[in-house]
Enzyme design. Structure first.
Site, mmCIF file in Angstrom:
data_model
loop_
_atom_site.group_PDB
_atom_site.id
_atom_site.type_symbol
_atom_site.label_atom_id
_atom_site.label_comp_id
_atom_site.label_asym_id
_atom_site.label_seq_id
_atom_site.Cartn_x
_atom_site.Cartn_y
_atom_site.Cartn_z
ATOM 1 N N TRP A 112 0.979 -1.266 0.021
ATOM 2 C CA TRP A 112 0.031 0.043 -0.149
ATOM 3 C C TRP A 112 1.011 1.237 0.004
ATOM 4 C CZ3 TRP A 112 -4.132 -1.263 -1.807
ATOM 5 C CH2 TRP A 112 -4.957 -2.446 -1.436
ATOM 6 N N ASP A 151 -1.474 6.772 6.397
ATOM 7 C CA ASP A 151 -2.537 5.919 5.931
ATOM 8 C C ASP A 151 -2.790 5.019 7.123
ATOM 9 O OD1 ASP A 151 -4.138 3.829 5.031
ATOM 10 O OD2 ASP A 151 -3.103 3.248 3.195
ATOM 11 N N LYS A 200 -12.021 -1.771 7.349
ATOM 12 C CA LYS A 200 -11.012 -2.668 8.301
ATOM 13 C C LYS A 200 -11.500 -2.510 9.779
ATOM 14 C CE LYS A 200 -8.910 -3.212 4.472
ATOM 15 N NZ LYS A 200 -7.683 -2.153 3.899
HETATM 16 C C1 LIG Z 1 -7.033 -1.922 2.426
HETATM 17 C C2 LIG Z 1 -5.838 -1.012 2.425
HETATM 18 C C3 LIG Z 1 -6.020 0.082 1.409
HETATM 19 C C4 LIG Z 1 -6.884 0.015 0.194
HETATM 20 O O1 LIG Z 1 -7.968 0.474 0.863
HETATM 21 P P1 LIG Z 1 -9.259 0.731 -0.517
HETATM 22 O O2 LIG Z 1 -10.147 1.447 0.461
HETATM 23 O O3 LIG Z 1 -9.788 -0.574 -1.227
HETATM 24 O O4 LIG Z 1 -8.783 1.664 -1.573
HETATM 25 C C5 LIG Z 1 -4.877 1.024 1.559
HETATM 26 N N1 LIG Z 1 -4.024 1.047 2.579
HETATM 27 C C6 LIG Z 1 -4.114 0.243 3.589
HETATM 28 C C7 LIG Z 1 -3.085 0.367 4.551
HETATM 29 C C8 LIG Z 1 -5.210 -1.050 3.554
HETATM 30 O O5 LIG Z 1 -5.083 -1.773 4.564
#
Ligand SMILES: *Cc1c(COP(=O)(O)O)cnc(C)c1O
Length: 356
Positions: free
Chosen positions: A99, A166, A190
């Site tokens: 990511w 993030d 999540k």
């Molecule tokens: C799941 C995830 C993403 C992607 O998220 P989307 O909402 O599917 O774009 C990005 N960064 C992290 C750390 C993730 O766990």
């Protein structure tokens, strides 16, 4: 049969969130309308939107000078929205997983990107610590929890430049000193709600510093000004997020959930290390995520991987197969997962050991 949901995302939600949302799908608070068919301009939805933002701020102790917005597009949309709004000349990125790497790739469209460190050399199984952040960058970007590889930055870094994180997979899992960050974003799916909503926490004074013209929907100021209702927001997802926040507050907030999360991760890691058939992939305890725990079959038992997956699945374990880039297994222990479910998995590992 009872199912234990270890999915990395979309993932387990509190039963409270599911029950409340299910009831609102039938009839929102007895008003005779389903949440599915409500206008985002109705007074009922406006109240939901406001309460969600205010509880979000309360639980994370978000200080003055910060705004919270809810937008669409997932965390992946933030990979380019962040540099669009903040990158004038140069940004620094810490690459601790897929990511993070994807986020850095998007930023390169907007300016110079310096990768200050990367753990890709060892399949992202550690958090680099030996790096310096250049002081002439517009911001430094980190991924606080690496969902795929199971590492986590558990402290709030002091870097001297605006810090962007993030936090898709560990928001609300522990107290965070928001004042150390310029911007935090993440997908809801999540640790908060079903998929379809992305939260962004923004320190307001970092905005308005880039020369480029911003499309209206990309400009954070649009969503701040319109309180996340410039265009149609994901009404149901925000309603579900509100239920999770109420559940979390009732439980004692992020301080209380952090204790439980640490305990849950310990129960599983202790079993991975005790059980001769399994081995962890993250060796440095400091780097181990309390949310996502990858493990593999130990030397001498590799050929039993498929057997264990089948055995565990038969006992109700859901989504414990590891990400294809790591192999083995991964158990995600988000906030909503009770410790009893973690113990069901460790009991399953013990039963498999006894069988062999
Ligand atoms: C799941 C995830 C993403 C992607 O998220 P989307 O909402 O599917 O774009 C990005 N960064 C992290 C750390 C993730 O766990």
């Amino acid at each position: 049969m009872k199912k234990y949901n270890f999915s990395a995302g979309p993932s387990i939600l509190p039963q409270y969130t599911i029950d409340q949302t299910a009831a609102a799908v039938k009839d929102l608070d007895g008003i005779g309308l389903s949440i599915l068919e409500m206008s985002h301009r109705s007074k009922e939805y406006e109240a939901i939107n406001r309460e969600t933002a205010s509880l979000f701020k309360e639980i994370l102790s978000i200080p003055e000078g910060y705004q919270v917005i809810f937008v669409g597009g997932g965390a992946s949309t933030q990979f380019f929205t962040v540099p669009y709004n903040l990158l004038q000349t140069k940004a620094a990125y810490l690459v601790t997983g897929d990511w993070a790497k994807k986020a850095a790739k998007e930023a390169k469209i907007f300016g110079e990107v310096e990768i200050v460190a990367s753990s890709e050399d060892k399949l992202y199984n550690y958090i680099p610590r030996d790096y310096t952040v250049p002081q002439d960058v517009d911001y430094f970007h980190i991924t606080s929890n690496n969902t795929i590889f199971g590492t986590q930055i558990k402290e709030d870094l002091e870097v001297g430049v605006p810090l962007v994180a993030d936090m898709s997979s560990d928001i609300f899992s522990r107290p965070v000193d928001i004042s150390k960050y310029a911007l935090i974003y993440g997908g809801a799916q999540k640790n908060l709600a079903p998929a379809g909503m992305t939260f962004v926490i923004i320190k307001e004074d970092i905005l308005g510093k880039v020369d480029r013209q911003l499309p209206t929907m990309v400009d954070y100021r649009t969503h701040i000004k319109k309180e996340s209702a410039f265009n149609t927001p994901p009404v149901v997802v925000i309603y579900a997020a509100l239920q999770t926040l109420k559940w979390l507050k009732q439980l004692g907030g992020v301080e209380a959930i952090e204790k439980i999360n640490i305990e849950k991760a310990k129960v599983l890691y202790d079993e991975i290390e005790r059980n001769k058939m399994f081995a962890p992939t993250i060796m440095n305890e400091m780097d181990r995520s309390i949310m996502n725990i990858p493990f593999v079959m130990a030397e001498g038992y590799k050929e039993l991987e498929g057997d264990f997956l089948k055995f565990a699945t038969e006992q109700g374990m859901v989504s414990i197969k590891g990400h294809r880039s790591v192999g083995g297994f991964r158990a995600s222990l988000y906030n909503a997962m009770p410790i009893e479910s973690v113990k069901a998995l460790t009991a399953c590992m013990q039963a498999f050991e006894a069988k062999h």
